[in-house]
Design a protein around this motif. Sequence first.
Motif, mmCIF file in Angstrom:
data_model
loop_
_atom_site.group_PDB
_atom_site.id
_atom_site.type_symbol
_atom_site.label_atom_id
_atom_site.label_comp_id
_atom_site.label_asym_id
_atom_site.label_seq_id
_atom_site.Cartn_x
_atom_site.Cartn_y
_atom_site.Cartn_z
ATOM 1 N N TYR A 42 7.975 4.409 -3.637
ATOM 2 C CA TYR A 42 7.059 4.449 -4.788
ATOM 3 C C TYR A 42 5.817 5.419 -4.416
ATOM 4 O O TYR A 42 5.427 5.565 -3.397
ATOM 5 N N VAL A 43 5.514 6.257 -5.377
ATOM 6 C CA VAL A 43 4.242 7.124 -5.162
ATOM 7 C C VAL A 43 3.403 7.188 -6.275
ATOM 8 O O VAL A 43 3.785 6.869 -7.696
ATOM 9 N N ASN A 44 2.112 7.527 -6.265
ATOM 10 C CA ASN A 44 1.342 7.589 -6.999
ATOM 11 C C ASN A 44 1.610 8.650 -8.154
ATOM 12 O O ASN A 44 2.012 9.591 -8.022
ATOM 13 N N ILE A 45 1.133 8.506 -9.498
ATOM 14 C CA ILE A 45 1.630 9.263 -10.557
ATOM 15 C C ILE A 45 1.057 10.872 -10.497
ATOM 16 O O ILE A 45 1.704 11.713 -10.737
ATOM 17 N N VAL A 46 -0.027 10.818 -9.581
ATOM 18 C CA VAL A 46 -0.519 12.281 -9.041
ATOM 19 C C VAL A 46 0.434 13.080 -8.482
ATOM 20 O O VAL A 46 0.721 14.492 -8.890
ATOM 21 N N TYR A 47 1.579 12.675 -7.770
ATOM 22 C CA TYR A 47 2.647 13.550 -7.211
ATOM 23 C C TYR A 47 3.200 14.076 -8.236
ATOM 24 O O TYR A 47 3.664 15.181 -7.882
ATOM 25 N N PHE A 48 3.673 13.480 -9.279
ATOM 26 C CA PHE A 48 4.474 14.195 -10.433
ATOM 27 C C PHE A 48 3.661 15.356 -10.974
ATOM 28 O O PHE A 48 4.219 16.253 -11.285
ATOM 29 N N LEU A 49 2.227 15.009 -11.089
ATOM 30 C CA LEU A 49 1.278 15.943 -11.761
ATOM 31 C C LEU A 49 1.321 17.208 -10.761
ATOM 32 O O LEU A 49 1.342 18.265 -11.312
ATOM 33 N N GLN A 50 1.204 16.948 -9.901
ATOM 34 C CA GLN A 50 0.951 18.170 -8.673
ATOM 35 C C GLN A 50 2.169 19.066 -8.801
ATOM 36 O O GLN A 50 2.183 20.309 -8.481
ATOM 37 N N GLY B 230 10.829 0.440 -7.127
ATOM 38 C CA GLY B 230 11.024 1.916 -6.481
ATOM 39 C C GLY B 230 11.407 2.666 -7.450
ATOM 40 O O GLY B 230 12.263 2.420 -8.378
ATOM 41 N N GLY B 231 11.253 4.035 -7.385
ATOM 42 C CA GLY B 231 11.769 5.097 -8.115
ATOM 43 C C GLY B 231 13.351 4.997 -8.167
ATOM 44 O O GLY B 231 14.049 5.293 -7.383
ATOM 45 N N LEU C 218 0.823 -1.174 -0.034
ATOM 46 C CA LEU C 218 -0.010 0.098 0.042
ATOM 47 C C LEU C 218 0.956 1.335 -0.026
ATOM 48 O O LEU C 218 0.355 2.297 0.221
ATOM 49 N N ILE C 219 2.154 1.237 -0.503
ATOM 50 C CA ILE C 219 3.172 2.482 -0.315
ATOM 51 C C ILE C 219 2.572 3.342 -1.002
ATOM 52 O O ILE C 219 2.058 3.161 -2.394
ATOM 53 N N ASP C 220 2.579 4.592 -0.791
ATOM 54 C CA ASP C 220 2.290 6.079 -1.478
ATOM 55 C C ASP C 220 3.344 7.006 -0.630
ATOM 56 O O ASP C 220 2.644 7.881 -0.247
ATOM 57 N N THR C 221 4.641 7.098 -0.979
ATOM 58 C CA THR C 221 5.446 7.762 -0.137
ATOM 59 C C THR C 221 6.679 7.974 -1.032
ATOM 60 O O THR C 221 6.916 7.241 -1.560
ATOM 61 N N THR C 222 7.466 9.362 -0.727
ATOM 62 C CA THR C 222 8.784 9.324 -1.100
ATOM 63 C C THR C 222 9.870 9.197 -0.351
ATOM 64 O O THR C 222 10.770 9.295 -0.565
ATOM 65 N N GLU C 223 9.188 8.828 0.986
ATOM 66 C CA GLU C 223 10.140 8.436 2.061
ATOM 67 C C GLU C 223 10.717 7.128 1.847
ATOM 68 O O GLU C 223 9.855 5.959 1.565
ATOM 69 N N ALA C 224 11.730 6.638 2.031
ATOM 70 C CA ALA C 224 12.477 5.243 1.794
ATOM 71 C C ALA C 224 12.530 4.697 3.513
ATOM 72 O O ALA C 224 13.521 5.118 4.291
ATOM 73 N N LYS C 225 11.450 4.122 3.659
ATOM 74 C CA LYS C 225 11.393 3.432 4.971
ATOM 75 C C LYS C 225 11.583 2.113 4.918
ATOM 76 O O LYS C 225 11.231 1.246 4.055
ATOM 77 N N ASP C 226 12.417 1.522 6.076
ATOM 78 C CA ASP C 226 12.881 0.295 5.933
ATOM 79 C C ASP C 226 11.660 -0.747 6.158
ATOM 80 O O ASP C 226 11.668 -1.878 5.386
#
Length: 595
Positions: free
Chosen positions: A296-304, A248-249, A147-155
């Motif tokens: 990993y983030v939703n494509i919306v992040y880049f459009l925003q 991941g990105g 369910l990841i949707d964040t730019t943070e790299a969490k272990d």
Amino acid sequence: MYIEYIEKNFKPTVKELELLNSKEIIELYQYIQQQGGFIKYYSQQYNKFQSQDNNEILNLFHKYLLNYELKSLNIDGQYLQRCAYVEFDKAINCFTQSPEKWIKDQIILWSLPNDVINKLNKNLFTFQDMSKNHKNYGMDIRAQNPLIDTTEAKDENFFQAFTMTVKQYKDYAEDPKTFFKNNPNYKKDKVYQAVNVDMEKWKDEIHRLFDFFPNFFSINNGLNYLRQNCKGANVPEIYMRVQNCWIGGQQDFQGLSQININHGPGDCVWTIIDANHVDKLFNIMPDLYLKEGRWYVNIVYFLQNKIPVKQIIQKQGDILIIGPGCFFQAKNIGNSIHTSFNFLMMDDFSLQQIYIRQIKNDHYKFQSVIAIRNLFLDIYIHEKLCILKEFLNYFIDEELQRQLSKKHISHFELSKSSKDVLICAKCQKEIFIFFQYIKDWVIYCPDCYVDDQDVVYMKYNIIQLKCLIQADTIECSKLLCSNYVGESKCKLKQQLKLLMQLLTEENTTILESRQFLDEFIVGLNIESSNSHNQQNGSSVDFGYNEKNQIKKIKEKITMMKLQHDKLKKHKQQYDNHSELQVIKYIQKTKRRILN
């Protein structure tokens, strides 16, 4: 439906409101929602917005309707782009034309017909077949938060978890409920993917892949100048993923172009940013390169954030070509098997992206996956690409400055290992020119030097290397050329290939192997180094006479032929000689000639 939302939050013109209220737009909006939403619909190969006549309608979706669909006020749909597609009637061009004529975009999707992908996959690239063929083969497994949707790299979202055999992963993919019941050490709230599965010994799979691809992927490929095979680069790797697994990105670690084939059965959605726009992402994420592959983030992040971005749905049988320097991430819609490898089109843009990425890798002290400096040198010697002169001069000057900055005064000696790929034992970075020899192939780069070492070795004479880069013409030389992994323009290797004519038709397995040519070139290199060092100490003569070089090679070939005639008589008398005995006989003959 959407009119109230748009009037409340935006300021559409009277004409735009009239269009938005029209039956055509209302029905189109409803149809697009049934297809999975505007982003998915617009990214398909065929859709209503391909025609320029519908630009006015497309603008309504960009400005208003996409915001309404996503319930967000700060999305600019104009930053949503489409990848290029290989049209079915033009696919033949991919086999008959050079890549420069049909690879015009940074992201290309090529869909294979069903009968072709079925033949490609047959008996090899399905979960069942891989479990049958490589049942107990061990693979690295990474656990991920689905369910990841964040730019943070969490272990907790991404970590190396376990190893599985191919059969275990097949059981997990087909029946996760039973798998978790039988394997309680795996967590149900995670998804698991098999990554970087080494295919180097999977000869049937590798041959099948390259049989199906246009020749340019293996012939007109700068990676042919690699001095040794590199897993995941010129040797394919396999990835196995279940639904909601993600990549991941990241950029390709060396900035290379990438080929990714989805063998199915499920689909995968990719989010990709062209190389020209990666700096925009870097500006809002300064730690981008330090956390690659772990978010990993939703494509919306880049459009925003107003970053031009493309979404691609890769189905079974789709070949995705990702250009050099592109940023990408992916998420599985279903279970799938992917094969992936790199290629290098030797155009200025591709080489520039590799150079830019190498500078980033050096800055962040990342370990070397490919020895880029040596690769650039080998390509420059044989392809004479002007842009590489600039890059090589930078690398040489950088190397010289690093050495001059050392306080400890050292004695320099030229190494006989110029053809070897040398990696620093401490930081795992490529060694280009200067290094310290510690013991038993433990060597250090200038950044990791031990101060009490008085001798510094050089792979190349730096002054002569500088002269080489500035020369108008460059000829192949035993002192520079190596036995490259693929087809190249190396005249020395072409001369040595004549040796293969010495092998009889019965020895086809030897003929197909690089072992014989590898060892003969090593013999020539040793002979060249020994004879030259006897004359000039530890210096290197880059003006080695090519005519004498070719003459010596021809003499050796003639002598080998004489020995081969003896070998044939020997084989007639002893038909039960094994292939291993034949190889040993040729090697013994070769050593006698060289000595």
